[in-house]
Design an enzyme around this catalytic site. Structure first.
Site, PDB file in Angstrom:
ATOM      1  N   ARG A   1      28.106  -4.691  17.653  1.00  0.00           N
ATOM      2  CA  ARG A   1      27.513  -5.401  16.511  1.00  0.00           C
ATOM      3  C   ARG A   1      26.366  -4.625  15.874  1.00  0.00           C
ATOM      4  O   ARG A   1      25.985  -4.884  14.741  1.00  0.00           O
ATOM      5  CB  ARG A   1      26.967  -6.767  16.953  1.00  0.00           C
ATOM      6  CG  ARG A   1      28.009  -7.688  17.530  1.00  0.00           C
ATOM      7  CD  ARG A   1      27.351  -8.877  18.185  1.00  0.00           C
ATOM      8  NE  ARG A   1      26.539  -8.385  19.324  1.00  0.00           N
ATOM      9  CZ  ARG A   1      25.617  -9.103  19.936  1.00  0.00           C
ATOM     10  NH1 ARG A   1      25.338 -10.320  19.541  1.00  0.00           N
ATOM     11  NH2 ARG A   1      24.942  -8.602  20.957  1.00  0.00           N
TER      12      ARG A   1
ATOM     13  N   GLN B   1      -3.354  -5.671   7.756  1.00  0.00           N
ATOM     14  CA  GLN B   1      -2.650  -5.655   6.484  1.00  0.00           C
ATOM     15  C   GLN B   1      -1.355  -4.866   6.641  1.00  0.00           C
ATOM     16  O   GLN B   1      -1.318  -3.868   7.349  1.00  0.00           O
ATOM     17  CB  GLN B   1      -3.555  -4.979   5.437  1.00  0.00           C
ATOM     18  CG  GLN B   1      -3.157  -5.159   4.012  1.00  0.00           C
ATOM     19  CD  GLN B   1      -4.278  -4.688   3.093  1.00  0.00           C
ATOM     20  OE1 GLN B   1      -5.382  -5.209   3.117  1.00  0.00           O
ATOM     21  NE2 GLN B   1      -3.992  -3.707   2.272  1.00  0.00           N
TER      22      GLN B   1
ATOM     23  N   ASN C   1       1.667  -2.974   4.294  1.00  0.00           N
ATOM     24  CA  ASN C   1       1.924  -2.458   2.950  1.00  0.00           C
ATOM     25  C   ASN C   1       3.295  -1.804   2.899  1.00  0.00           C
ATOM     26  O   ASN C   1       3.832  -1.380   3.929  1.00  0.00           O
ATOM     27  CB  ASN C   1       0.868  -1.412   2.573  1.00  0.00           C
ATOM     28  CG  ASN C   1      -0.535  -1.937   2.670  1.00  0.00           C
ATOM     29  OD1 ASN C   1      -0.833  -3.037   2.235  1.00  0.00           O
ATOM     30  ND2 ASN C   1      -1.419  -1.154   3.263  1.00  0.00           N
TER      31      ASN C   1
ATOM     32  N   HIS D   1      -3.901  10.664   1.152  1.00  0.00           N
ATOM     33  CA  HIS D   1      -4.866   9.581   0.976  1.00  0.00           C
ATOM     34  C   HIS D   1      -5.591   9.229   2.276  1.00  0.00           C
ATOM     35  O   HIS D   1      -5.038   9.375   3.359  1.00  0.00           O
ATOM     36  CB  HIS D   1      -4.153   8.328   0.460  1.00  0.00           C
ATOM     37  CG  HIS D   1      -3.419   8.553  -0.812  1.00  0.00           C
ATOM     38  ND1 HIS D   1      -2.227   7.928  -1.094  1.00  0.00           N
ATOM     39  CD2 HIS D   1      -3.687   9.342  -1.881  1.00  0.00           C
ATOM     40  CE1 HIS D   1      -1.798   8.314  -2.288  1.00  0.00           C
ATOM     41  NE2 HIS D   1      -2.665   9.174  -2.781  1.00  0.00           N
TER      42      HIS D   1
ATOM     43  N   LYS E   1      -3.070   3.799  10.994  1.00  0.00           N
ATOM     44  CA  LYS E   1      -1.823   3.400  10.328  1.00  0.00           C
ATOM     45  C   LYS E   1      -0.658   3.518  11.308  1.00  0.00           C
ATOM     46  O   LYS E   1      -0.630   4.422  12.152  1.00  0.00           O
ATOM     47  CB  LYS E   1      -1.522   4.313   9.131  1.00  0.00           C
ATOM     48  CG  LYS E   1      -2.441   4.140   7.952  1.00  0.00           C
ATOM     49  CD  LYS E   1      -2.002   5.049   6.808  1.00  0.00           C
ATOM     50  CE  LYS E   1      -2.898   4.895   5.602  1.00  0.00           C
ATOM     51  NZ  LYS E   1      -2.485   5.802   4.505  1.00  0.00           N
TER      52      LYS E   1
ATOM     53  N   TYR F   1       4.044   0.164   6.218  1.00  0.00           N
ATOM     54  CA  TYR F   1       3.020   0.550   7.181  1.00  0.00           C
ATOM     55  C   TYR F   1       2.014  -0.561   7.400  1.00  0.00           C
ATOM     56  O   TYR F   1       1.708  -1.349   6.518  1.00  0.00           O
ATOM     57  CB  TYR F   1       2.341   1.862   6.792  1.00  0.00           C
ATOM     58  CG  TYR F   1       1.747   1.930   5.409  1.00  0.00           C
ATOM     59  CD1 TYR F   1       0.377   1.772   5.215  1.00  0.00           C
ATOM     60  CD2 TYR F   1       2.553   2.177   4.301  1.00  0.00           C
ATOM     61  CE1 TYR F   1      -0.172   1.862   3.943  1.00  0.00           C
ATOM     62  CE2 TYR F   1       1.998   2.255   3.029  1.00  0.00           C
ATOM     63  CZ  TYR F   1       0.645   2.095   2.859  1.00  0.00           C
ATOM     64  OH  TYR F   1       0.101   2.168   1.603  1.00  0.00           O
TER      65      TYR F   1
ATOM     66  N   LYS G   1      -3.438  10.404 -10.621  1.00  0.00           N
ATOM     67  CA  LYS G   1      -4.563  10.446  -9.677  1.00  0.00           C
ATOM     68  C   LYS G   1      -4.352  11.532  -8.620  1.00  0.00           C
ATOM     69  O   LYS G   1      -5.272  12.287  -8.305  1.00  0.00           O
ATOM     70  CB  LYS G   1      -4.694   9.074  -9.019  1.00  0.00           C
ATOM     71  CG  LYS G   1      -5.897   8.915  -8.138  1.00  0.00           C
ATOM     72  CD  LYS G   1      -6.122   7.434  -7.881  1.00  0.00           C
ATOM     73  CE  LYS G   1      -6.014   7.108  -6.442  1.00  0.00           C
ATOM     74  NZ  LYS G   1      -6.227   5.710  -6.142  1.00  0.00           N
ATOM     75  N   ASP G   2      -3.141  11.616  -8.065  1.00  0.00           N
ATOM     76  CA  ASP G   2      -2.874  12.620  -7.022  1.00  0.00           C
ATOM     77  C   ASP G   2      -2.905  14.044  -7.558  1.00  0.00           C
ATOM     78  O   ASP G   2      -3.135  14.975  -6.796  1.00  0.00           O
ATOM     79  CB  ASP G   2      -1.538  12.342  -6.340  1.00  0.00           C
ATOM     80  CG  ASP G   2      -1.576  11.142  -5.402  1.00  0.00           C
ATOM     81  OD1 ASP G   2      -2.685  10.637  -5.109  1.00  0.00           O
ATOM     82  OD2 ASP G   2      -0.506  10.702  -4.955  1.00  0.00           O
TER      83      ASP G   2
END
Length: 175
Positions: A23, A46, A48, A62, A72, A132, A167-168
């Protein structure tokens, strides 16, 4: 789960221990007891995710600063990614070194990233997703980044012209 510590102290690759039959399979992706045995963080506040429509999308590198640094636990839930972690702990013997690990929905791998690391990834397929958990709440004003091609770190990305956010693209040199 099978924990393999990387050359960057405190960072781990986690491989699934699948239990299956015709299965499909079952596997744990988190167990507080197993994490605690290795003295890894078990408190995540949190969750994300990031959906990426196109192959060759690069997000990163980041990190958060000034008391908002995060642990993380990252996993690719769809598609495939080259996940990159960079040790930016000034007192670390591996400061400035990085690891690049392919994670995908097929291999089920996760990466445990301790505080003091910058993190980024490159999508290897269209419609790739990363999910994450983080140990700190996102704090506007405490986010920072390192340009993906910063000469101080010489990350060997397998692409010369990735899809980047505005931004990056403009993070200054780390020095």
């Amino acid at each position: 789960m099978i924990f393999t510590e990387l050359k960057l102290k405190g960072a781990y690759v986690l491989d699934l221990e699948k239990r299956g039959d015709n299965r499909g399979f079952f596997a744990r992706t988190f167990c507080a007891n197993e994490f605690a045995e290795l003295k890894l963080n078990t408190q995540f506040v949190q969750g994300n995710m990031s959906h990426n429509a196109f192959k060759n999308t690069l997000r990163g590198m980041h990190y958060q600063t000034d008391g908002a640094e995060e642990v993380k636990l990252v996993r690719c839930t769809k598609g495939a990614l080259l996940d990159v972690i960079l040790d930016i702990r000034k007192d670390s013997p591996t400061f400035g070194q990085y690891e690049a690990i392919e994670i995908s929905e097929d291999n089920g791998r996760q990466i445990y990233i301790p505080k003091g690391f910058a993190h980024g990834f490159l999508t290897l397929q269209n419609n790739s997703e990363i999910a994450y958990l983080v140990s700190e709440f996102y704090t506007p004003g405490k986010e920072a980044g390192i340009r993906w091609d910063d000469p101080a770190f010489k990350i060997d990305w397998p692409i010369k012209d990735p899809i980047l956010s505005d931004k990056d693209k403009v993070y200054p040199d780390y020095k």
